[in-house]
Design an enzyme around this catalytic site. Sequence first.
Site, PDB file in Angstrom:
ATOM      1  N   LEU A 127       1.000  -1.189  -0.140  1.00 39.07           N
ATOM      2  CA  LEU A 127      -0.175  -0.086  -0.019  1.00 39.07           C
ATOM      3  C   LEU A 127       0.810   1.244  -0.108  1.00 39.07           C
ATOM      4  O   LEU A 127       1.641   1.457   0.992  1.00 39.07           O
ATOM      5  CB  LEU A 127      -0.763  -0.111   1.206  1.00 39.07           C
ATOM      6  CG  LEU A 127      -2.045   0.885   1.277  1.00 39.07           C
ATOM      7  CD1 LEU A 127      -3.092   0.330   0.503  1.00 39.07           C
ATOM      8  CD2 LEU A 127      -2.623   1.109   2.551  1.00 39.07           C
ATOM      9  N   HIS A 128       1.040   2.145  -1.022  1.00 41.09           N
ATOM     10  CA  HIS A 128       1.630   3.269  -1.180  1.00 41.09           C
ATOM     11  C   HIS A 128       1.455   4.158  -2.064  1.00 41.09           C
ATOM     12  O   HIS A 128       1.934   5.522  -1.952  1.00 41.09           O
ATOM     13  CB  HIS A 128       3.149   2.540  -1.589  1.00 41.09           C
ATOM     14  CG  HIS A 128       3.103   2.512  -3.302  1.00 41.09           C
ATOM     15  ND1 HIS A 128       2.881   1.170  -3.479  1.00 41.09           N
ATOM     16  CD2 HIS A 128       3.140   3.230  -4.167  1.00 41.09           C
ATOM     17  CE1 HIS A 128       2.980   1.296  -4.852  1.00 41.09           C
ATOM     18  NE2 HIS A 128       3.148   2.413  -5.222  1.00 41.09           N
TER      19      HIS A 128
END
Length: 386
Positions: free
Chosen positions: A218-219
């Site tokens: 998740l970025h």
Amino acid sequence: MKNFLKKKIKILTVVGARPNFIKIAPLIEELNRLNKLNKLKKLTYKLVHTGQHYDYEMSQVFFQELKIPKPHYNLGVGSGSHAWQTAKIMEKLEPVILKEKPDLVIVVGDINSTLAGALVATKLRVPIAHIESGLRSFDRVMPEEINRLLTDQLADYLFVTEPSAIKNLLKEGISRKNFFYVGNIMIDTLIKLRVKIKKSKIMKQLKLQPQKYAVLTLHRPSSVDDKKTFSKLISVFNEIQKKITVVYPIHPRAEKQIKKFGFKKRLKKMKKFIITPPISYIEMIKLVMESKFIMTDSGGLQEESTFLKIPCLTLRENTERPITLEIGSNLIVGTQKKKILNEVNKILAGHGKKSKIPKFWDGKTARRIVKILAKYFLINKQMEKK
Ligand code: UD1
């Protein structure tokens, strides 16, 4: 593939960030292979790294594992706002193109380095090839969507991974003769490194058992830059880690946001939520391969999990890679707790989505691309003579 290159042809390839490295490796390997066989002696290349990613674990480790030769140029651009980063890459790339005078510039994927490379080449009237063309999320809030749209408008040779891309390009007025359905070059890398991936020690290092954990990445700005959204997602992960261990190799951007929003204490209390520093390509694919399922906001992992037939829950409202939904293992679950937990429960009960591997995701994409380029160079050279 005989004798079709009469004159030396020079290609300049531009890369900048993790997913680019995975996509350029097979192309460079194919060019080197044909050169060694003396079949394409006259097709040479220069590799430019813009420096968009610069940490060892975001850049160098990929060059080592994927055996990408040291770049001929490193522009050392680094991080900054989107406009600043794109402009800086353009400013530093222009003199390189002027000096090298390539016959073609190849850009890959959808990052800022991709668009910057395409813009500079166009301004200098150098033809452009774009690998991974035509993907559309139809969500212009994503910086990658803008990069994709503009790069495709500028490109002369467009290489596509899936049928949806053909439809999108036709709608945008791109001529049929300019694009080629060649498959997914990232899968070339995965297939080539499969033996090494299987031997990776990452499971031991993280004390993980096959099928007993889930992987999370998740970025994206839309996931981690908004405090409310990121916080909501952490509550969901808190519920999930009560059912199954979750491993989260963290991106520097997400790490910064965790510090900024003061989420550290909360995360520490989640005993089966393991955060690790960024990991290498081989380690990442090994983790995915042995996992029960993955959760991600990345594009590449939706494709890699489809190829590996591992259930993938995409924590976004859309995808630019619809083939992974149509026949792959991917499901769009958004960021709502109920929907995500519902799908996690299904997977844990053994009802994960069954999937198939898309056409041309077969390890031969780089070969198809080089063959097409060589053929077109021959045609263009012949036309120049007339
Ligand atoms: C970029 C791509 C994204 C891709 C991702 C892969 C764009 C618009 N986005 O996003 O599509 O999925 O790469 O990782 O090009 N940072 C470091 N060290 C590094 C690189 C970055 O600490 O080596 C930090 C910096 O604080 C930087 C932030 O990460 O500001 C974001 O880096 P950047 O390259 O701007 O975008 P990504 O989020 O990595």
